[in-house]
Design a protein around this motif. Structure first.
Motif, PDB file in Angstrom:
ATOM      1  N   VAL A   1      14.493  -0.991  -3.927  1.00 18.52           N
ATOM      2  CA  VAL A   1      15.920  -0.899  -3.610  1.00 18.52           C
ATOM      3  C   VAL A   1      16.131  -0.246  -2.250  1.00 18.52           C
ATOM      4  O   VAL A   1      17.091  -0.549  -1.532  1.00 18.52           O
ATOM      5  N   LYS A   2      15.225   0.640  -1.862  1.00 18.85           N
ATOM      6  CA  LYS A   2      15.373   1.393  -0.625  1.00 18.85           C
ATOM      7  C   LYS A   2      14.640   0.754   0.548  1.00 18.85           C
ATOM      8  O   LYS A   2      14.672   1.273   1.654  1.00 18.85           O
ATOM      9  N   ILE A   3      13.943  -0.364   0.339  1.00 20.85           N
ATOM     10  CA  ILE A   3      13.149  -0.999   1.378  1.00 20.85           C
ATOM     11  C   ILE A   3      13.655  -2.424   1.611  1.00 20.85           C
ATOM     12  O   ILE A   3      13.827  -3.188   0.668  1.00 20.85           O
ATOM     13  N   PRO A   4      13.905  -2.811   2.868  1.00 18.14           N
ATOM     14  CA  PRO A   4      14.406  -4.161   3.166  1.00 18.14           C
ATOM     15  C   PRO A   4      13.295  -5.200   3.136  1.00 18.14           C
ATOM     16  O   PRO A   4      12.904  -5.759   4.151  1.00 18.14           O
ATOM     17  N   GLY A   5      12.769  -5.458   1.959  1.00 10.02           N
ATOM     18  CA  GLY A   5      11.685  -6.417   1.844  1.00 10.02           C
ATOM     19  C   GLY A   5      11.115  -6.410   0.435  1.00 10.02           C
ATOM     20  O   GLY A   5      11.827  -6.156  -0.539  1.00 10.02           O
ATOM     21  N   LEU A   6       9.828  -6.673   0.342  1.00 12.30           N
ATOM     22  CA  LEU A   6       9.152  -6.712  -0.950  1.00 12.30           C
ATOM     23  C   LEU A   6       8.201  -5.525  -1.097  1.00 12.30           C
ATOM     24  O   LEU A   6       7.591  -5.094  -0.129  1.00 12.30           O
ATOM     25  N   VAL A   7       8.101  -5.021  -2.314  1.00  9.92           N
ATOM     26  CA  VAL A   7       7.107  -4.015  -2.651  1.00  9.92           C
ATOM     27  C   VAL A   7       6.090  -4.694  -3.561  1.00  9.92           C
ATOM     28  O   VAL A   7       6.460  -5.410  -4.487  1.00  9.92           O
ATOM     29  N   PHE A   8       4.808  -4.494  -3.273  1.00 10.42           N
ATOM     30  CA  PHE A   8       3.793  -5.201  -4.061  1.00 10.42           C
ATOM     31  C   PHE A   8       2.626  -4.281  -4.388  1.00 10.42           C
ATOM     32  O   PHE A   8       2.425  -3.224  -3.772  1.00 10.42           O
ATOM     33  N   GLN A   9       1.873  -4.713  -5.375  1.00  8.59           N
ATOM     34  CA  GLN A   9       0.613  -4.058  -5.722  1.00  8.59           C
ATOM     35  C   GLN A   9      -0.458  -5.138  -5.794  1.00  8.59           C
ATOM     36  O   GLN A   9      -0.305  -6.132  -6.509  1.00  8.59           O
ATOM     37  N   LEU A  10      -1.512  -4.937  -5.034  1.00 10.33           N
ATOM     38  CA  LEU A  10      -2.620  -5.884  -4.983  1.00 10.33           C
ATOM     39  C   LEU A  10      -3.868  -5.177  -5.501  1.00 10.33           C
ATOM     40  O   LEU A  10      -4.200  -4.082  -5.048  1.00 10.33           O
ATOM     41  N   ARG A  11      -4.545  -5.801  -6.455  1.00  7.19           N
ATOM     42  CA  ARG A  11      -5.715  -5.169  -7.050  1.00  7.19           C
ATOM     43  C   ARG A  11      -6.951  -6.045  -6.826  1.00  7.19           C
ATOM     44  O   ARG A  11      -6.895  -7.260  -6.945  1.00  7.19           O
ATOM     45  N   ARG A  12      -8.068  -5.393  -6.497  1.00  8.50           N
ATOM     46  CA  ARG A  12      -9.351  -6.096  -6.408  1.00  8.50           C
ATOM     47  C   ARG A  12     -10.315  -5.481  -7.412  1.00  8.50           C
ATOM     48  O   ARG A  12     -10.553  -4.263  -7.380  1.00  8.50           O
ATOM     49  N   ASP A  13     -10.851  -6.311  -8.297  1.00  8.09           N
ATOM     50  CA  ASP A  13     -11.736  -5.778  -9.332  1.00  8.09           C
ATOM     51  C   ASP A  13     -13.175  -5.687  -8.823  1.00  8.09           C
ATOM     52  O   ASP A  13     -13.468  -6.014  -7.661  1.00  8.09           O
ATOM     53  N   ALA A  14     -14.066  -5.233  -9.670  1.00  9.00           N
ATOM     54  CA  ALA A  14     -15.451  -5.014  -9.276  1.00  9.00           C
ATOM     55  C   ALA A  14     -16.148  -6.319  -8.867  1.00  9.00           C
ATOM     56  O   ALA A  14     -17.142  -6.288  -8.142  1.00  9.00           O
ATOM     57  N   ARG A  15     -15.641  -7.461  -9.300  1.00 12.74           N
ATOM     58  CA  ARG A  15     -16.225  -8.757  -8.950  1.00 12.74           C
ATOM     59  C   ARG A  15     -15.628  -9.336  -7.666  1.00 12.74           C
ATOM     60  O   ARG A  15     -15.993 -10.429  -7.247  1.00 12.74           O
ATOM     61  N   GLY A  16     -14.705  -8.613  -7.065  1.00  7.94           N
ATOM     62  CA  GLY A  16     -14.106  -9.064  -5.814  1.00  7.94           C
ATOM     63  C   GLY A  16     -12.889  -9.927  -5.978  1.00  7.94           C
ATOM     64  O   GLY A  16     -12.316 -10.403  -4.982  1.00  7.94           O
ATOM     65  N   ARG A  17     -12.438 -10.158  -7.201  1.00  9.57           N
ATOM     66  CA  ARG A  17     -11.264 -11.002  -7.423  1.00  9.57           C
ATOM     67  C   ARG A  17      -9.987 -10.240  -7.047  1.00  9.57           C
ATOM     68  O   ARG A  17      -9.844  -9.057  -7.358  1.00  9.57           O
ATOM     69  N   LEU A  18      -9.085 -10.933  -6.398  1.00 11.23           N
ATOM     70  CA  LEU A  18      -7.808 -10.341  -5.988  1.00 11.23           C
ATOM     71  C   LEU A  18      -6.709 -10.789  -6.944  1.00 11.23           C
ATOM     72  O   LEU A  18      -6.585 -11.986  -7.241  1.00 11.23           O
ATOM     73  N   GLN A  19      -5.906  -9.816  -7.367  1.00 14.72           N
ATOM     74  CA  GLN A  19      -4.785 -10.106  -8.258  1.00 14.72           C
ATOM     75  C   GLN A  19      -3.522  -9.451  -7.714  1.00 14.72           C
ATOM     76  O   GLN A  19      -3.544  -8.291  -7.291  1.00 14.72           O
TER      77      GLN A  19
END
Length: 326
Positions: free
Chosen positions: A40-58
């Motif tokens: 709400v306080k940021i003019p854009g998107l807030v995201f969370q990106l996770r990389r697991d031990a196998r290198g996969r990005l989610q």
């Protein structure tokens, strides 16, 4: 008394997430409301990106109202988004992934910008900034994504103006001298021909006094277009100031450039500039670059030849050897 789990740094102080103060852990069910509160306080998107031990990005979290969210939201259902990101980012994908790898290795922030296609609109520029956090089973990035299309457009406008003459749209003196330095360096290194031409509009003060500065500006613009129409793509035409123009002619000895200069003189004399019967002519000086010299000597030589063209009666081309060749 027993206390809830907390994270600490090496000194024992509680770690603070710079983007999400007092945010719960990534696996908490209340994580989404925290991201929503921040968005709400940021003019854009807030995201969370996770990389697991196998290198996969989610893409585990994405909140905000920017139009690009419609493109990115489906990625939350993908187990590994790397291929989808490649399709979405195109040529920028390699650089973005390089930033991700660097951030994962050093736990340094990701700061980059890229251009993405938006639904029902032209591609737009976005800034991405994300802070990494190491987990037991991988890494998570807490980030923001902001539309910077207007900022990039303004940067491009300022870069254009810094090297462009406002009246004619040609390169200005600063841009010309920078390109000349590079051309001299290449000519020295590869022993290739290079010539420079200075072109001055004869009796321009009289044109301004007789017809006014507005029409004088029109004459300058017409002359610029007339000259530009007879050049090769690799030639550089610049307005050096007032009624003086410079032409950088790479891979061309001055003898060949003289032929071009003669054509330009004749074209200007024949052209109807819209100032009655008053004839518009130009004087031109030409010099070629000699190995062992430099750009300053070259400009000094070509300016001396231009002055000789004026002294000898104007409406002519003068090409003489540079002083340091004699």
């Amino acid at each position: 008394m027993a206390q809830g789990p907390s994270t600490s740094d090496a000194s024992g102080a509680a770690a603070i997430d710079p983007l999400l103060p007092d945010a719960p852990g990534p696996d908490s069910e209340s994580a989404l409301p925290s991201y929503a509160d921040v968005s709400v306080k940021i003019p854009g998107l807030v995201f969370q990106l996770r990389r697991d031990a196998r290198g996969r990005l989610q893409l585990t979290e994405l909140v905000g109202s920017d139009p690009i969210a419609a493109v990115l939201s489906p990625l939350r259902d993908v187990l590994d988004i790397r291929q989808r990101l490649g399709d979405l980012m195109g040529e920028a994908y390699t650089e973005v992934m390089r930033s991700v790898e660097h951030s994962a290795h050093w736990l340094s922030p990701i700061t980059t910008r890229l251009r993405l296609a938006c639904p029902e609109s032209a591609p737009r520029w976005y800034s991405i900034q994300a802070i990494p956090e190491r987990l037991d089973d991988g890494i998570v990035w807490h980030g923001v994504m902001v539309d910077i299309e207007e900022q990039v457009a303004e940067e491009q406008r300022l870069r254009y103006l810094s090297g462009t003459d406002e009246l004619t749209g040609l390169a200005n003196r600063r841009a010309f001298m920078g390109q000349l330095e590079r051309a001299v360096s290449l000519s020295t290194r590869h022993a290739t021909a290079l010539s420079v031409m200075l072109l001055d509009l004869d009796h321009f003060a009289l044109i301004n006094d007789t017809w006014g500065e507005g029409l004088g500006d029109r004459v300058l613009c017409q002359l610029a277009a007339l000259v530009a129409s007879q050049l090769r793509q690799e030639d550089l035409l610049a307005r050096m100031g007032s009624d003086e123009f410079a032409l950088l002619v790479p891979l061309t000895p001055a003898g060949r450039s003289r032929e071009l200069g003669e054509r330009l003189c004749q074209s200007a004399a024949r052209h109807d500039f819209g100032i009655g019967r008053q004839k518009v002519t130009v004087s031109i000086g030409i010099s070629d670059f000699v190995r062992g010299g430099n750009s300053a000597q070259l400009m000094q030589s070509v300016h001396a030849n231009l002055m000789d063209a004026k002294r000898l009666g104007r409406n002519r081309v003068v090409h003489r050897w540079a002083p340091w060749k004699e």
